[in-house]
Design a protein around this motif. Structure first.
Motif, PDB file in Angstrom:
ATOM      1  N   GLN A  86      -5.435   4.231  -6.015  1.00 50.08           N
ATOM      2  CA  GLN A  86      -5.246   5.115  -4.873  1.00 50.08           C
ATOM      3  C   GLN A  86      -6.525   5.918  -4.678  1.00 50.08           C
ATOM      4  O   GLN A  86      -7.190   6.286  -5.641  1.00 50.08           O
ATOM      5  CB  GLN A  86      -4.070   6.064  -5.101  1.00 50.08           C
TER       6      GLN A  86
ATOM      7  N   GLN B 188      -3.740   6.164   5.832  1.00 49.64           N
ATOM      8  CA  GLN B 188      -2.388   6.316   6.353  1.00 49.64           C
ATOM      9  C   GLN B 188      -2.199   7.707   6.954  1.00 49.64           C
ATOM     10  O   GLN B 188      -1.963   8.676   6.233  1.00 49.64           O
ATOM     11  CB  GLN B 188      -1.383   6.098   5.233  1.00 49.64           C
TER      12      GLN B 188
ATOM     13  N   ALA C 280       5.105  -1.786  -4.365  1.00 49.78           N
ATOM     14  CA  ALA C 280       4.106  -0.719  -4.249  1.00 49.78           C
ATOM     15  C   ALA C 280       3.552  -0.335  -5.611  1.00 49.78           C
ATOM     16  O   ALA C 280       2.392   0.084  -5.728  1.00 49.78           O
ATOM     17  CB  ALA C 280       4.725   0.503  -3.563  1.00 49.78           C
TER      18      ALA C 280
ATOM     19  N   GLY D  58      -2.666   9.727   0.878  1.00 46.58           N
ATOM     20  CA  GLY D  58      -2.631   8.961   2.113  1.00 46.58           C
ATOM     21  C   GLY D  58      -3.673   7.876   2.214  1.00 46.58           C
ATOM     22  O   GLY D  58      -3.760   7.200   3.238  1.00 46.58           O
TER      23      GLY D  58
ATOM     24  N   ALA E 105      -5.055   4.426   0.269  1.00 47.34           N
ATOM     25  CA  ALA E 105      -4.850   3.432  -0.780  1.00 47.34           C
ATOM     26  C   ALA E 105      -6.033   2.467  -0.767  1.00 47.34           C
ATOM     27  O   ALA E 105      -6.390   1.936   0.293  1.00 47.34           O
ATOM     28  CB  ALA E 105      -3.536   2.691  -0.561  1.00 47.34           C
TER      29      ALA E 105
ATOM     30  N   SER F 270       0.805  -1.221   0.000  1.00 40.85           N
ATOM     31  CA  SER F 270       0.000   0.000   0.000  1.00 40.85           C
ATOM     32  C   SER F 270       0.835   1.267   0.000  1.00 40.85           C
ATOM     33  O   SER F 270       0.301   2.351  -0.216  1.00 40.85           O
ATOM     34  CB  SER F 270      -0.936  -0.003   1.213  1.00 40.85           C
ATOM     35  N   LYS F 271       2.151   1.171   0.243  1.00 42.12           N
ATOM     36  CA  LYS F 271       2.995   2.362   0.164  1.00 42.12           C
ATOM     37  C   LYS F 271       4.412   1.950  -0.166  1.00 42.12           C
ATOM     38  O   LYS F 271       4.842   0.822   0.120  1.00 42.12           O
ATOM     39  CB  LYS F 271       2.940   3.168   1.460  1.00 42.12           C
ATOM     40  N   SER F 272       5.136   2.889  -0.774  1.00 37.36           N
ATOM     41  CA  SER F 272       6.465   2.582  -1.292  1.00 37.36           C
ATOM     42  C   SER F 272       7.575   2.845  -0.291  1.00 37.36           C
ATOM     43  O   SER F 272       8.705   2.419  -0.494  1.00 37.36           O
ATOM     44  CB  SER F 272       6.722   3.410  -2.556  1.00 37.36           C
TER      45      SER F 272
END
Length: 691
Positions: free
Chosen positions: A582, A601, A576, A586, A588, A550-552
């Protein structure tokens, strides 16, 4: 059946550590901590059964002994867990940290890491303060750690984390047996309160030796030399460590059975030759036994100088058993000697059973002893002669040890080196013929300032090994990735292999069935559809191209472990990029084919979050309102259950938590919520398809 057991007479002792290990495994598989009374009852029952087993006949006696050993393994594992009991930090701490440096190493992120004892934390009573803490030094911290010094800094501490996923490696349990009650980091300077007072002379001598070797032999070769002489890997670069792993040469870095065996063998042969040069001594004294005792003292010194971790202690016990066998005129390498060493290790450190070091070292040793015992039965006319004999012995040793340890390495480390056998064939002989003898000579010559004589050939050997590691690791397809199997796979595989090796008669080949069952279960082991971290900071969804994250950035340790357990060689940023949609800054979102999964997030994202529908799943790194109609998984809920996995079952998606798998054990610490029934197994709408 009685005839089959009669055939085993004289061959049953190697089964002793096997039965003992079954009891230890039973203890660690329990979901709740057995009471001390139950452990005492198991120990007493085991002793009584052993005492009366001699009266139970040919069939009942061995079965009774096996049952007794299982009970004793259960009891001693529980006793060891209570023995190392200590306070565990129950909250997130930020403030002054004071303690004495008792270990120095590096973290996975290449930061210097200090283990401290005699810990003092602000406004915390002594009985609640962890016995040991481990602190990583991040940022630009110009600090040269001094063994045994008392230091002070300001940093963040928290309890050791649990598994990053259900059925994953339990870091909390590992820290418990090291008596580490808190881990954390600091970004501010570290101050000395007191220099080394001489209270830890061996540790100080070890670090001084490592510094001396690195100064005399600059570069990665010097760091390698310091690692195999003292166990200090703090000078090793991450690129070099990765190259050694990818080429299957990382075992040369750890002070294990290979190093201890090479050192003891060199000392034994050297002392025996030295005694032969003195005819009066050689004719009047048992020089073989004297050489064995001298090698034993040398190995004990190496154990002390190398830091004395469990892997090295295990290796020393194996060498000590072999040397004592030489003193007693018994066969040095036999399955009985290996079984005795394994039993001693398990009695002293039952938790070692769960570690890859114990499993791989004893798997390799058992397989080598069994294969070379068979080789002795080969007719003389079929045996290799001349220079071909040692070459074939090296090739056979590398092949057998590699084959025995490969499944264990793949299960624990999720990768296999396709060219590891070749790398070992051209590196291990040099380790035994050049590097380790030179290390012993360097230690002997060091007090006279002549160690450079031995360090020169040692450097040449290590340069060759490092060159092989980097070359092999750079080849196309050098590394293959393997998904983590279910926990039942390794026990099935091990029991099958041990049955083939230890059992007498044709029925031994029934062990093949257990090994086939393990292979089938491994092949069918499916990874969870969705993984959710314990703090709600990361979500991973399995797709046709691998797990999408969900995030890099952020939660890098969790992301790395998830991808490794999937058998996925991608890095976090690549994983990711697989995330499909998305939902704003913030937020996802992912469509699970009928279920919308949203990851919120941070607090900014929470302000933008528009709510959810019934049947959806929302994961958040901050607390969400309890009135939402969907399934909400925020830090408050996740802290009680641990990391979560969504499993695609026949009836729909089912939630499996760390708490479901690990239960409530002593190593969960004082911060763990009280024992409670397992949370409900939510059944959600089954996805119609995977994106």
């Amino acid at each position: 059946m009685i005839d089959g057991l009669l055939l085993q007479r004289g061959h049953l002792f190697p089964w002793t550590p096997v039965c003992f290990a079954i009891g230890i495994g039973w203890y660690f598989s329990l979901l709740s901590e057995p009471s001390p009374w139950l452990l005492c009852a198991a120990f007493t029952s085991g002793i009584l059964i052993l005492l009366f087993s001699r009266f139970l006949g040919v069939l009942g006696g061995p079965l009774a002994c096996g049952t007794a050993l299982v009970l004793l393994g259960l009891a001693l594992a529980g006793a060891r867990t209570h023995q190392v009991t200590g306070p565990v930090l129950a909250f997130r701490y930020y403030g002054p940290i004071e303690g004495r440096i008792v270990n120095i190493d590096r973290s996975a992120s290449d930061a210097i890491r200090l283990t401290l004892d005699r810990v003092v934390l602000e406004r915390m009573a002594r009985e609640r303060t962890p016995e040991r803490v481990r602190v990583s030094l991040h940022g630009d911290v110009p600090f040269d750690p001094e063994p045994g010094a008392v230091i002070m800094t300001t940093g963040h501490l928290s309890a050791p984390n649990g598994p990053v996923e259900p059925m994953g490696f339990d870091f909390r349990r590992n820290a418990w047996f090291q008596r580490i009650g808190a881990v954390g980091y600091t970004r501010v300077p570290v101050l000395y309160l007191e220099r080394d007072s001489g209270a830890l002379p061996i540790f100080s001598a070890r670090m001084d030796l490592a510094s001396h070797v690195r100064a005399a032999m600059p570069g990665e070769s010097g760091a390698f030399a310091a690692a195999i002489m003292t166990g200090d890997r703090s000078g090793m670069g991450q690129d070099t460590l990765q190259a050694l792993r990818d080429s299957n040469l990382a075992h040369l870095l750890a002070i294990s059975g290979l190093h201890m065996g090479l050192l003891a063998g060199f000392l034994f042969a050297g002392l025996r030759i030295l005694f032969l040069l003195a005819p009066p001594l050689a004719l009047r004294w048992p020089i073989k036994k004297l050489a064995a005792l001298g090698a034993l003292f040398g190995a004990a010194g190496y154990l002390a100088l190398s830091g004395g971790n469990i892997a090295t202690e295990r290796a020393f016990i194996m060498v000590a058993v072999a040397l004592f066998a030489a003193v007693l005129d018994r066969r040095v390498l036999s399955l009985r000697a290996v079984a005795m060493a394994a039993l001693i290790v398990l009695v002293l450190w039952p938790e070692a059973l769960l570690g890859p070091g114990f499993q791989m070292s004893f798997a390799a040793t058992t397989a080598l002893v069994a294969v070379f015992a068979l080789a002795r039965e080969v007719p003389e006319r079929w045996r290799a002669k001349g220079w071909l004999a040692p070459v074939l012995a090296v090739c056979l040793s590398s092949f057998v040890a590699g084959a025995a340890t490969a499944p264990i390495g793949m299960a624990h480390f999720n990768q296999m080196s396709h060219y590891g056998l070749l790398a070992n064939l051209v590196s291990v002989p040099l380790m035994g013929l050049v590097v380790m003898p030179a290390a012993v000579l360097a230690a002997i010559l060091m007090p006279f300032g002549l160690d450079w004589i031995a360090l020169w050939p040692m450097r040449l050997g290590l340069d060759w090994i490092l060159g092989v590691a980097h070359s092999v690791a750079s080849w196309d397809g050098a590394v293959g990735y393997v998904a983590t199997p279910l926990p039942v796979v390794l026990p099935l595989l091990t029991l099958g292999a041990l049955f083939i090796i230890l059992w007498q008669g044709r029925s031994r080949w029934l062990g093949v069935l257990s090994m086939i069952a393990a292979a089938v279960v491994w092949q069918q082991s499916a990874r969870p559809l969705v993984l959710i971290s314990q703090d709600g900071g990361l979500v991973g969804v399995m797709t046709n191209s691998g797990r999408a994250l969900s995030k890099s950035r952020g939660a890098g340790f969790v992301a790395q472990n998830w991808l490794e357990n999937d058998g996925d060689g991608a890095v976090q940023s690549e994983a990711a990029a697989r995330w499909r949609t998305q939902g704003g800054q913030g937020i996802a979102r992912y469509d699970l084919g009928g279920i919308e999964l949203a990851h919120v997030q941070g607090k900014r994202a929470l302000k933008q979050f528009k709510g959810c529908d019934k049947g959806d799943i929302v994961v958040a790194s901050t607390t969400l309102p309890a009135s939402l109609p969907c399934l909400v998984l925020d830090p408050k809920k996740l802290s009680a259950t641990g990391a979560m996995a969504l499993i695609d079952g026949s009836e729909g998606l089912q939630i499996l938590t760390v708490r479901d798998v690990s239960g409530h054990r002593l190593w969960h610490g004082s911060g763990q919520a009280p024992a409670a029934p397992n949370p409900p197994q939510y059944v959600l709408i089954r996805p119609t398809s995977l994106p």
